[in-house]
Design a protein around this motif. Sequence first.
Motif, mmCIF file in Angstrom:
data_model
loop_
_atom_site.group_PDB
_atom_site.id
_atom_site.type_symbol
_atom_site.label_atom_id
_atom_site.label_comp_id
_atom_site.label_asym_id
_atom_site.label_seq_id
_atom_site.Cartn_x
_atom_site.Cartn_y
_atom_site.Cartn_z
ATOM 1 N N MET A 160 0.888 -1.213 -0.115
ATOM 2 C CA MET A 160 -0.134 -0.019 0.035
ATOM 3 C C MET A 160 0.761 1.294 0.188
ATOM 4 N N SER A 161 1.887 1.070 0.501
ATOM 5 C CA SER A 161 3.034 2.343 0.742
ATOM 6 C C SER A 161 3.419 2.595 -0.764
ATOM 7 N N ALA A 162 3.342 1.831 -1.546
ATOM 8 C CA ALA A 162 3.950 2.375 -2.941
ATOM 9 C C ALA A 162 2.847 2.951 -3.692
ATOM 10 N N HIS A 163 1.691 2.915 -3.474
ATOM 11 C CA HIS A 163 0.581 3.642 -3.896
ATOM 12 C C HIS A 163 0.163 4.969 -3.314
ATOM 13 N N PHE A 164 0.203 4.855 -1.889
ATOM 14 C CA PHE A 164 -0.284 6.044 -1.055
ATOM 15 C C PHE A 164 0.711 6.434 -0.074
ATOM 16 N N MET A 189 2.135 7.271 3.281
ATOM 17 C CA MET A 189 1.711 6.559 4.586
ATOM 18 C C MET A 189 2.954 7.158 5.811
ATOM 19 N N ASN A 190 2.330 7.242 7.021
ATOM 20 C CA ASN A 190 3.228 7.398 8.103
ATOM 21 C C ASN A 190 3.008 6.228 9.030
ATOM 22 N N ASN A 191 4.236 5.614 9.653
ATOM 23 C CA ASN A 191 4.431 4.743 10.577
ATOM 24 C C ASN A 191 4.112 5.442 11.955
ATOM 25 N N LEU A 192 3.033 5.225 12.641
ATOM 26 C CA LEU A 192 2.573 5.727 13.866
ATOM 27 C C LEU A 192 3.267 4.779 15.276
ATOM 28 N N GLY A 193 3.688 3.659 14.730
ATOM 29 C CA GLY A 193 4.125 2.759 15.721
ATOM 30 C C GLY A 193 2.811 1.859 16.149
#
Length: 106
Positions: free
Chosen positions: A1-5, A7-11
């Motif tokens: 999904m991160s390839a298309h959108f 995103m942030n890693n919130l932990g």
Amino acid sequence: MSAHFRMNNLGALSYYLSIEVRQGKEALTLGQSAYASKLLERSGMAECKSCVTPMEERLKLMKASTMVKVDATLYRNIIDSLCYLVHMRLDIAFVVGYITRFMEDP
């Protein structure tokens, strides 16, 4: 999904929709103790003692009562909160279902 959108890693998830999430190596634990405590405070029952059964045995409530009317908005708000709490606490499901019968005219 991160390839298309973007995103942030919130932990790791710890709290979502009033549900506490505890993640261990072998287990994932869900709870609502903080939500239940806030509900008890809001309803004025924070100092009450806990009990094994959430309702008196053989309690019969009637719609026609001579008792003083309660604040209908507060009553409905508390009942709605209890309905949400039932998702984690199935032991109170019968009681919450029973008192929802009196939401129309508490």
